[in-house]
Each structure stands twice: as structure tokens, then as C-alpha cells.
Design an enzyme around this catalytic site. Structure first.
Site, short mmCIF file in Angstrom:
data_model
loop_
_atom_site.label_atom_id
_atom_site.label_comp_id
_atom_site.label_asym_id
_atom_site.label_seq_id
_atom_site.Cartn_x
_atom_site.Cartn_y
_atom_site.Cartn_z
N ASP A 82 -2.65 0.92 0.35
CA ASP A 82 -2.29 -0.36 0.20
C ASP A 82 -2.88 -1.75 1.01
O ASP A 82 -3.32 -1.23 2.01
CB ASP A 82 -0.62 -0.57 0.29
CG ASP A 82 -0.15 -0.18 1.75
OD1 ASP A 82 -0.63 0.68 2.48
OD2 ASP A 82 0.92 -0.62 2.17
N GLU A 146 2.11 1.07 4.06
CA GLU A 146 1.89 0.97 5.39
C GLU A 146 2.14 -0.28 5.94
O GLU A 146 2.65 -0.95 6.83
CB GLU A 146 0.42 1.52 5.91
CG GLU A 146 0.46 1.75 7.18
CD GLU A 146 -0.05 0.42 8.14
OE1 GLU A 146 0.10 0.43 9.18
OE2 GLU A 146 -0.30 -0.57 7.25
#
Ligand SMILES: [Zn+2]
Length: 391
Positions: A82, A146
């Protein structure tokens, strides 16, 4: 043997297969917590090499565990697919999800944080397996949570792995760790982060009648001042002294003639293993209680501190970087938190090695194309030092 990805192949000086995969990854708009197909690209590159693939999805987050080999030592490449939001599109010089090259730099959201790390890990692994004999196991731990709350990502995968008694021996996280030149710094630990939400209650009333009020702003101010001046510890060879910051302070009715009934502060500690979160909480509450007889403190730990002791992994990392770049990396614990904090408690030695971090989270994020192949060679050299069959 498996060939390089079937997309446009570049010479190594122009990023080689790492760049080819990275351009595909940047084109996936994986704004946290979206994976947007990134982990499939990595899976498709690794399963032909013999990797098994499992998903540990949770809370709408895609988590992927790829592994080859069943023996120890278990070497894990870890990272997130991400990316942070782009910010205003009109401020980007080229669209953030269209990989674009200008002056030797490859632009796109995630180029440095941390799709280039992941792609270089894939190149390193493929080259290693094509040329060498594996003694041990190599795994990839991928998550798309994350940059967000990080609740359903690496932390969740590690819980699942530990429940099966799968324990990484070595882990390399591909976060952008370098400062000015590739390999000039690696991260060997991170400070802990501890949050405090403090409410102090008093007695509301008219400012003209001080004997009838108990001013919570005065009380919380004295507590904050003492906390801010406290010397918590001296740090140690790996960590700076613990720091305390007030980030929010709220109270008042908006009127100048009213003492409010309560006041609230949000604060954060960044601390080393020298002083535990528990110790910081106890010392803080002693200080708060001196000034504020009536308070409510809510504590949340957003990350425990950890440090990887100098040993086989840090030595291998320093040698690999020295061989490829000629540099001796600084070993640092600076900066914010990373997913390494979830892997280290399992007993793994963990380091973070990645490209230059100057543009991460910014408009026009980019990576130096000339750094992509050396980064892959650093990762490959690490495999050669830690999971290569001898003889
Ligand atoms: Zn990152």
C-alpha cells in the site's frame, strides 16, 4: 530456468527487471489499505520459482505469505504494497500512478516507499535461486495495511505464523532507509511510541469568583510543564534520550469570563528500551497526580521499541552493502515506526534496507533508476551470506 518478466526488459544500468516490475506496480493505485493487484504481480513472479502462496487476509486487508524451502534458517523479505494518498493531483508533475521517467528518476506514488524495495527483492531472489543452492527457506511477507492503522497487516500475519510455530530467523524490510546515497544507512531498530490522552477535571464557574472555581487549565498546564521538563533517561549507544511532546491541548468555553470544568491533552512519548512504556506511565502519573487530583489517563502503545543486536544479520548487511556500493552503512534507530516492530518480537533479527527516502510521502515521489539494480544486488548478496548451501 525462469526468465525475466515478459514486460519490456531494461539493461541493468537502466534498472533491469526490477524497473520492469516496478513500473507495473506503480500503475496499481494501491492507496492504503488497497493492494490493487500488487501482491499478485509478486506472486506471479515467485510461484514459477517454486514458492508456495498463502493468504492471511483480515479486516479487508490482503496479506500474502510466499515461501520456498521448509528448513531453517527462515529468511523473510517483508514489505507493504500500500501507499499513502497522493495529495493534490494538480501538484504532481506527472500522474502519480503512471510511472514516468525524467532525468534518471522514476516518478510515481510508492516508487520509493516501498515498491522499489519489493521489486528488488524479487529480482534478488530469482537470480539467487537460478544460480545457487538454497540451504534454508526464503519467504515474502506482504501486506497492504502498513501506511494505515497497521492492525490487520504484518501484526496479524505474525500472529498466524507464531500460532504454527513458524519463526523467522532473519527479516529484511525494504523501507526506504538510505539518506543521501543508496546504502548509507540501514535501520536496526525503532523507538517505541506511547500515547497519552489526559483529562483533568476541575470546577466550572465565573472568573470573578476564584474561590468558587477549580481551574483545570491551570492544573493541566503545570502537569504538562513538568512532564516536558522531565529528564526521562540518557538513551544508549543505539537510541537518543526519550522525548515527550504535547500534541494537543484543549479547554475552554470560548468565553473570557468562564473557567471551564475540564481540560484535555494529547501527548506522545518516543522512547528506547532503556525506559519501558510501563515505567513511563507510572512516572508520568506520579507527576500528573501532584498537580491534578482529579484526572483520567488513557494510555495506548502504538509500538514497542526494539533493536537488533549486532550479529550475523547486521554483519551480513554491512558486508553486502560494502561489496555493492563501497559504503559502510550507519546503523540507525531514528524516525517513525515500521512493520519491523511486529517481526522483531518473534525473536527474529530484523534490519531495514532500501532506497533513498528523501521523497517518500511527498508530491513527485521518485526513486533513482541507477539505484534499482544495486539494491537488488545488495539483497542477493544477503541471501548469499545467510541461506546459501556451503561447499
Ligand atoms: Zn513504507
Amino acid at each position: 530456468m525462469t526468465s525475466e518478466p515478459s514486460v519490456t526488459a531494461y539493461p541493468d544500468a537502466e534498472g533491469g527487471p526490477t524497473r520492469a516490475l516496478l513500473e507495473q506496480m506503480i500503475a496499481c493505485a494501491s492507496v492504503t489499505p488497497e493492494d490493487a493487484g500488487c501482491s499478485e504481480l509478486i506472486r506471479d513472479a515467485l510461484t514459477p520459482l517454486g514458492f508456495s502462496c498463502e493468504h492471511f487476509d483480515a479486516g479487508g486487508v490482503r496479506n500474502t505469505w510466499l515461501r520456498i524451502g521448509s528448513r531453517a534458517p527462515l529468511f523473510v523479505f517483508a514489505g507493504h504494497t500500500d501507499v499513502v494518498p497522493t495529495g493534490p493531483l494538480e501538484r504532481w508533475s506527472s500522474p502519480p500512478f503512471v510511472p514516468t521517467v525524467r532525468d534518471g528518476l522514476l516518478y510515481g506514488r510508492g516508487a520509493a516507499d516501498m515498491k522499489s524495495g519489493l521489486c528488488a527483492m524479487v529480482t534478488a531472489t530469482r537470480r539467487f535461486l537460478e544460480r545457487e543452492t538454497l540451504d534454508g527457506s526464503i519467504a515474502f511477507l506482504l501486506t497492504s495495511d502498513e501506511e494505515g492503522p497497521a492492525r490487520h497487516g504484518t501484526r496479524h500475519v505474525m500472529q498466524q505464523l507464531l500460532a504454527r510455530d513458524v519463526r523467522p530467523d532473519f527479516a529484511v524490510v525494504g523501507e526506504a532507509s538510505s539518506v543521501g546515497t543508496l546504502g548509507d544507512r540501514i535501520m536496526i531498530g525503532r523507538r517505541g511510541s506511547l500515547n497519552l490522552r489526559l483529562r483533568v477535571d476541575g470546577r466550572q464557574g465565573h472568573v470573578a469568583y476564584p474561590h468558587r472555581v477549580d481551574n483545570p487549565i491551570h492544573r493541566i498546564s503545570r502537569a504538562m510543564a513538568e512532564l516536558a521538563n522531565e529528564h526521562w533517561d540518557d538513551g544508549d549507544e543505539d537510541f537518543p534520550p526519550t522525548s515527550f511532546q504535547v500534541s494537543n491541548l484543549n479547554a475552554g468555553t470560548g468565553a473570557t469570563n468562564v473557567v471551564p470544568g475540564s481540560a484535555e491533552a494529547l501527548c506522545n512519548f518516543r522512547h528506547s528500551p532503556v525506559t519501558s512504556a510501563t515505567a513511563l506511565m507510572a512516572r508520568s502519573e506520579r507527576i500528573i497526580a501532584k498537580h491534578c487530583p482529579d484526572y483520567v489517563a488513557e494510555w495506548t502503545v502504538s509500538g514497542d521499541p526494539f533493536v537488533t543486536q549486532r550479529g550475523s544479520l547486521t554483519r551480513a548487511a554491512a558486508e553486502a552493502i560494502q561489496t555493492v556500493t563501497g559504503l559502510t552503512p550507519e546503523m540507525s534507530t531514528a524516525g517513525g515506526t515500521s512493520d519491523a516492530r511486529f517481526i522483531a518480537p518473534a525473536g527474529a533479527q530484523v534490519v531495514e534496507i532500501g532506497p533513498i527516502n528523501a521523497s517518500i510521502h511527498q508530491i513527485d515521489e521518485h526513486v533513482r533508476i541507477a539505484d534499482l539494480d544495486p539494491l537488488a544486488r545488495i539483497y542477493q548478496a544477503l541471501l548469499g551470506k545467510l541461506v546459501l548451501a556451503s561447499g
